[in-house]
Design a protein around this motif. Structure first.
Motif, PDB file in Angstrom:
ATOM      1  N   UNK A 294       0.800  -1.225   0.000  1.00 11.52           N
ATOM      2  CA  UNK A 294       0.000   0.000   0.000  1.00 11.52           C
ATOM      3  C   UNK A 294       0.830   1.272   0.000  1.00 11.52           C
ATOM      4  N   UNK A 295       2.130   1.148   0.159  1.00 14.49           N
ATOM      5  CA  UNK A 295       2.991   2.337   0.257  1.00 14.49           C
ATOM      6  C   UNK A 295       4.083   2.291  -0.801  1.00 14.49           C
ATOM      7  N   UNK A 296       4.439   3.452  -1.320  1.00 10.83           N
ATOM      8  CA  UNK A 296       5.472   3.577  -2.347  1.00 10.83           C
ATOM      9  C   UNK A 296       6.696   4.224  -1.718  1.00 10.83           C
ATOM     10  N   UNK A 297       7.869   3.683  -2.001  1.00  5.94           N
ATOM     11  CA  UNK A 297       9.085   4.237  -1.407  1.00  5.94           C
ATOM     12  C   UNK A 297       9.453   5.561  -2.071  1.00  5.94           C
ATOM     13  N   UNK A 298      10.095   6.413  -1.304  1.00  8.53           N
ATOM     14  CA  UNK A 298      10.561   7.688  -1.847  1.00  8.53           C
ATOM     15  C   UNK A 298      11.605   7.459  -2.936  1.00  8.53           C
ATOM     16  N   UNK A 299      12.388   6.384  -2.808  1.00  5.87           N
ATOM     17  CA  UNK A 299      13.413   6.093  -3.806  1.00  5.87           C
ATOM     18  C   UNK A 299      12.790   5.732  -5.147  1.00  5.87           C
ATOM     19  N   UNK A 300      11.711   4.961  -5.127  1.00  3.80           N
ATOM     20  CA  UNK A 300      11.047   4.607  -6.378  1.00  3.80           C
ATOM     21  C   UNK A 300      10.456   5.850  -7.039  1.00  3.80           C
ATOM     22  N   UNK A 301       9.830   6.683  -6.230  1.00  2.50           N
ATOM     23  CA  UNK A 301       9.252   7.921  -6.759  1.00  2.50           C
ATOM     24  C   UNK A 301      10.343   8.792  -7.387  1.00  2.50           C
ATOM     25  N   UNK A 302      11.463   8.915  -6.702  1.00  6.78           N
ATOM     26  CA  UNK A 302      12.566   9.730  -7.219  1.00  6.78           C
ATOM     27  C   UNK A 302      13.126   9.132  -8.505  1.00  6.78           C
ATOM     28  N   UNK A 303      13.262   7.813  -8.535  1.00  7.63           N
ATOM     29  CA  UNK A 303      13.788   7.147  -9.735  1.00  7.63           C
ATOM     30  C   UNK A 303      12.925   7.438 -10.947  1.00  7.63           C
ATOM     31  N   UNK A 304      11.609   7.325 -10.802  1.00 10.63           N
ATOM     32  CA  UNK A 304      10.710   7.527 -11.934  1.00 10.63           C
ATOM     33  C   UNK A 304      10.795   8.963 -12.449  1.00 10.63           C
TER      34      UNK A 304
END
Length: 371
Positions: A320-330
């Motif tokens: 249910x949660x998205x990591x800040x690292x994944x968001x930054x990568x995209x």
């Protein structure tokens, strides 16, 4: 439908970022047969069996037993061909198994983190020794036997400075399918993310140069992100679909919606003897389809991997949660991939047009290669 059989939790390598349980459990023959029976019963028209671990080649006899049993049962049931795949670290990938794989058309993916400095930072033997030279030798054997095999590369914050170099290295070995993934569970601070951006800009040059040169290759995440723009509707329809297109079977026979969930009882959706709990399966799927907090209004929401339950589970412990690292990568990769795609489209690069606008390109390319 693909069934991933986690044949064993044992491994002859100790990767620092490995999420496999340290359990020494190995799947019994009876469990394998029950898994195959269930797969043949529930998979629909197309069925794939993926051998996973730990290191699946520690169970070579079990792999051969499984394929023999599955092919026999499929033939008796009048089914079409079963597709087989194995993901291996390469330490046990010898000529004998490669000959067996060619005979039975097993698709083999090799886990290799690129250049020696990057690979040996994390992929070590149980005694702490390096593995790069042995894995690179295995890569040579693999590509000689099965030239379309992909390399699976994991990038960590402490190896990100070798990212572009590692892609070039894998290409020099002969890999034309290079699939790169970040270890999102690691500590990606601002410095590491800034280096990631620099590396992607370098890789854009690699992608542009080889495409203009008419070289055939696939490089993730560039090709994935470019396709997410060109084929946005198709891309959105091929979301995670947790538990719908792939199921994972633990060594003990428990069934889970994907590889990242094996052993976590919260996500168990049945077992190979009693079958799939369809209510639990559907509930997980619907839960994962719900938009994640903070993602609904994002400009890149439809092109982002935030929907991938495996990535979210790996990085945050929850789907249910998205990591800040994944968001930054995209946010880093998308404008870089789009810019190189715009350059290639404006140039009317024949290879770029064929790869991304011709639905029959994979078949045409294969025919050309065999031609």
């Amino acid at each position: 439908m693909h069934y991933t059989l986690h044949l064993t939790a044992k491994c002859n390598m100790r990767c620092k970022y490995c999420y496999v349980s340290p359990s020494a459990e190995t799947m019994a023959s009876e469990t394998v047969r029950a898994a195959v029976d269930l797969a043949l019963k529930t998979a629909g028209r197309r069925l794939g069996l993926i051998f996973f671990g730990g290191e699946p080649l520690l169970c070579r006899d079990l792999i051969e037993e499984t394929i023999s049993y599955a092919d026999e049962k499929a033939k008796a049931a009048g089914r079409g061909k079963i597709f087989y795949k194995i993901t291996t670290n390469g330490l046990l990938l010898d000529e004998a198994f490669l000959n067996y794989a060619k005979k039975h058309e097993i698709f083999i993916a090799l886990s290799i983190d690129g250049a020696e400095k990057a690979h040996d930072s994390h992929r070590l033997k149980a005694d702490g020794g390096p593995t790069h030279k042995e894995v690179a030798a295995a890569a040579g054997r693999l590509l000689s036997a099965l030239p379309y095999s992909p390399a699976l590369m994991t990038v960590n914050p402490d190896t990100v400075q070798f990212y572009n170099e590692s892609v070039g290295y894998l290409y020099s070995l002969g890999f034309r399918y290079i699939i790169c993934s970040l270890n999102y569970a690691a500590g990606w601070d601002k410095k590491a993310l800034a280096e990631l951006k620099r590396q992607y800009n370098k890789m854009a040059g690699f992608y542009y140069g080889h495409t203009v040169a008419e070289d055939k290759f696939y490089l993730s995440p560039f090709d994935v992100k470019i396709s997410s723009h060109i084929h946005s509707r198709t891309y959105c329809h091929e979301r995670c679909e947790l538990g719908q297109r792939q199921l994972s079977v633990a060594p003990g026979g428990g069934i889970y919606p994907c590889v990242q969930f094996v052993g976590d009882g919260r996500y168990k959706i049945g077992d190979v003897w009693d079958g799939i709990d369809e209510n639990a399966r559907r509930a997980l799927f619907l839960r994962n389809e719900e938009e994640k907090p903070g993602c609904g209004a994002c400009a890149i929401q439809k092109r982002c991997n935030h929907y991938c339950a495996c990535l979210n589970k790996q990085a945050t412990g929850s789907i249910d949660a998205v990591s800040e690292a994944l968001c930054a990568h995209e946010r880093i990769i998308l404008p870089i991939a789009d810019k190189v795609a715009e350059r290639l489209y404006s140039k009317r690069s024949p290879m770029f047009i064929q790869k991304h606008y011709n639905d029959f390109y994979p078949l045409v390319s294969l025919a050309e290669d065999r031609g």
